[in-house]
Write a protein that holds these residues in place. Sequence first.
Motif, PDB file in Angstrom:
ATOM      1  N   GLY A  18       0.803  -1.227   0.000  1.00 21.63           N
ATOM      2  CA  GLY A  18       0.000   0.000   0.000  1.00 21.63           C
ATOM      3  C   GLY A  18       0.832   1.271   0.000  1.00 21.63           C
ATOM      4  O   GLY A  18       0.330   2.348  -0.310  1.00 21.63           O
ATOM      5  N   LEU A  19       2.137   1.182   0.354  1.00 23.07           N
ATOM      6  CA  LEU A  19       2.983   2.385   0.414  1.00 23.07           C
ATOM      7  C   LEU A  19       3.463   2.854  -0.962  1.00 23.07           C
ATOM      8  O   LEU A  19       4.023   3.946  -1.075  1.00 23.07           O
ATOM      9  N   ASN A  20       3.236   2.040  -1.995  1.00 23.14           N
ATOM     10  CA  ASN A  20       3.738   2.382  -3.337  1.00 23.14           C
ATOM     11  C   ASN A  20       3.318   3.796  -3.747  1.00 23.14           C
ATOM     12  O   ASN A  20       2.126   4.129  -3.725  1.00 23.14           O
ATOM     13  N   GLY A  21       4.298   4.639  -4.056  1.00 23.47           N
ATOM     14  CA  GLY A  21       4.002   5.996  -4.529  1.00 23.47           C
ATOM     15  C   GLY A  21       3.633   6.986  -3.443  1.00 23.47           C
ATOM     16  O   GLY A  21       3.384   8.156  -3.737  1.00 23.47           O
ATOM     17  N   LEU A  22       3.606   6.572  -2.165  1.00 23.60           N
ATOM     18  CA  LEU A  22       3.164   7.490  -1.103  1.00 23.60           C
ATOM     19  C   LEU A  22       4.315   8.287  -0.481  1.00 23.60           C
ATOM     20  O   LEU A  22       4.075   9.211   0.300  1.00 23.60           O
ATOM     21  N   ASP A  23       5.567   7.901  -0.777  1.00 22.64           N
ATOM     22  CA  ASP A  23       6.735   8.595  -0.197  1.00 22.64           C
ATOM     23  C   ASP A  23       6.746   8.558   1.326  1.00 22.64           C
ATOM     24  O   ASP A  23       7.178   9.529   1.970  1.00 22.64           O
ATOM     25  N   ILE A  24       6.273   7.460   1.918  1.00 20.93           N
ATOM     26  CA  ILE A  24       6.391   7.268   3.365  1.00 20.93           C
ATOM     27  C   ILE A  24       6.711   5.795   3.631  1.00 20.93           C
ATOM     28  O   ILE A  24       6.359   4.919   2.839  1.00 20.93           O
ATOM     29  N   SER A  25       7.359   5.547   4.769  1.00 21.80           N
ATOM     30  CA  SER A  25       7.565   4.180   5.244  1.00 21.80           C
ATOM     31  C   SER A  25       7.915   4.287   6.720  1.00 21.80           C
ATOM     32  O   SER A  25       8.007   5.398   7.266  1.00 21.80           O
ATOM     33  N   ALA A  26       8.085   3.128   7.358  1.00 20.89           N
ATOM     34  CA  ALA A  26       8.266   3.133   8.811  1.00 20.89           C
ATOM     35  C   ALA A  26       9.213   2.026   9.230  1.00 20.89           C
ATOM     36  O   ALA A  26       9.506   1.109   8.452  1.00 20.89           O
ATOM     37  N   ALA A  27       9.699   2.129  10.461  1.00 20.22           N
ATOM     38  CA  ALA A  27      10.517   1.051  11.030  1.00 20.22           C
ATOM     39  C   ALA A  27      10.306   1.033  12.533  1.00 20.22           C
ATOM     40  O   ALA A  27       9.868   2.020  13.136  1.00 20.22           O
ATOM     41  N   ARG A  28      10.571  -0.130  13.117  1.00 19.72           N
ATOM     42  CA  ARG A  28      10.572  -0.269  14.570  1.00 19.72           C
ATOM     43  C   ARG A  28      11.934  -0.808  14.939  1.00 19.72           C
ATOM     44  O   ARG A  28      12.451  -1.714  14.278  1.00 19.72           O
ATOM     45  N   VAL A  29      12.533  -0.254  15.982  1.00 18.84           N
ATOM     46  CA  VAL A  29      13.866  -0.717  16.361  1.00 18.84           C
ATOM     47  C   VAL A  29      13.933  -0.914  17.876  1.00 18.84           C
ATOM     48  O   VAL A  29      13.413  -0.100  18.648  1.00 18.84           O
ATOM     49  N   GLU A  30      14.497  -2.063  18.270  1.00 15.82           N
ATOM     50  CA  GLU A  30      14.813  -2.327  19.673  1.00 15.82           C
ATOM     51  C   GLU A  30      16.322  -2.215  19.787  1.00 15.82           C
ATOM     52  O   GLU A  30      17.050  -2.831  19.004  1.00 15.82           O
ATOM     53  N   VAL A  31      16.770  -1.438  20.738  1.00 15.60           N
ATOM     54  CA  VAL A  31      18.211  -1.251  20.926  1.00 15.60           C
ATOM     55  C   VAL A  31      18.571  -1.873  22.272  1.00 15.60           C
ATOM     56  O   VAL A  31      18.130  -1.392  23.322  1.00 15.60           O
ATOM     57  N   GLY A  32      19.352  -2.967  22.230  1.00 16.91           N
ATOM     58  CA  GLY A  32      19.726  -3.665  23.458  1.00 16.91           C
ATOM     59  C   GLY A  32      20.564  -2.785  24.371  1.00 16.91           C
ATOM     60  O   GLY A  32      21.044  -1.718  23.974  1.00 16.91           O
ATOM     61  N   VAL A  33      20.741  -3.248  25.627  1.00 18.04           N
ATOM     62  CA  VAL A  33      21.613  -2.527  26.558  1.00 18.04           C
ATOM     63  C   VAL A  33      22.997  -2.385  25.905  1.00 18.04           C
ATOM     64  O   VAL A  33      23.536  -3.357  25.372  1.00 18.04           O
ATOM     65  N   ASN A  34      23.518  -1.178  25.898  1.00 19.48           N
ATOM     66  CA  ASN A  34      24.796  -0.844  25.230  1.00 19.48           C
ATOM     67  C   ASN A  34      24.734  -0.971  23.703  1.00 19.48           C
ATOM     68  O   ASN A  34      25.760  -0.872  23.043  1.00 19.48           O
ATOM     69  N   GLY A  35      23.558  -1.209  23.140  1.00 21.66           N
ATOM     70  CA  GLY A  35      23.427  -1.371  21.699  1.00 21.66           C
ATOM     71  C   GLY A  35      23.550  -0.043  20.964  1.00 21.66           C
ATOM     72  O   GLY A  35      23.530   1.037  21.574  1.00 21.66           O
TER      73      GLY A  35
END
Length: 211
Positions: free
Chosen positions: A79-96
């Motif tokens: 569904g994002l095709n042509g919309l110029d947006i996207s997303a991410a989720r990130v978990e950063v470990g201790v000291n990561g």
Amino acid sequence: MKMKVIILFCVALFQVCCSANYNPDFCVANLSTPYTPSGYQCKENVTVDDFVFSNFASGKTIKPFNITLTVASVNNFPGLNGLDISAARVEVGVNGSIAMHTHPDASELLIMVKGQLTAGFVTPDHAYVKDIKPGDVIAFPKGQVHFAVNSGSEEAVAFAAYSNSNPSFQFLDHLLFANDLPTSTIAQSTFLDISEIKKLKTLFRGSRYEY
Ligand SMILES: *[C@@H]1O[C@H](CO)[C@@H](O)[C@H](O)[C@H]1NC(C)=O
Ligand SMILES: *[C@@H]1O[C@H](CO)[C@@H](O)[C@H](O)[C@H]1NC(C)=O
Ligand SMILES: *[C@@H]1O[C@H](CO)[C@@H](O)[C@H](O)[C@H]1NC(C)=O
Ligand SMILES: *[C@@H]1O[C@H](CO)[C@@H](O)[C@H](O)[C@H]1NC(C)=O
């Protein structure tokens, strides 16, 4: 004359409602077609599921960084095709560390949900850096080299939004140490010691991540 108008009207109505099964208001990606600079070709018979991304915590762990990253881009979210947006989720470990990287084709917002990160971007004469906590959002202008390291005592979680449906990710460690550039050339072009380069090549070779 009247008959002609009616026929033309019927033809127009058919073209709008019933010819190819495309919606004229958006172009959902047909992921079976090749990706081009203007995106994928449109798919037929769009459903609501084309606009919903699930499993946003299913990402891969990038080893030396100790982060788990899930990117929802047009490649897995049609569904994002042509919309110029996207997303991410990130978990950063201790000291990561979300190590130094750039998206040459996207500006980014990083929205803090849990823990504490020290995040920012760098230019030749200034580092724009801050400790960010839940409730904070930091913006990284397009193309700027930026990072976020866990500076708290627990795992940190953040969501990112990008101004591109298919942002590219270029980590400096991968550009320098994960490819086949000869060690002597890296030393000559970066002023780093040979022994340090060899250590980092061992750490990052084979760790390149497919986004
Ligand atoms: C996607 O593209 C392929 C190859 O052109 C085509 O065969 C298929 O019907 C398309 N699928 C949809 C859902 O549009
Ligand atoms: C889309 O739906 C129509 C009508 O049900 C069908 O004839 C057509 O084959 C479908 N297209 C694809 C690519 O599935
Ligand atoms: C990576 O992060 C996890 C979760 O916070 C932590 O338990 C683990 O000790 C970290 N690993 C390293 C090598 O620091
Ligand atoms: C994180 O780094 C600190 C300081 O170097 C160290 O004391 C601690 O053991 C590290 N924690 C983990 C989980 O690696």
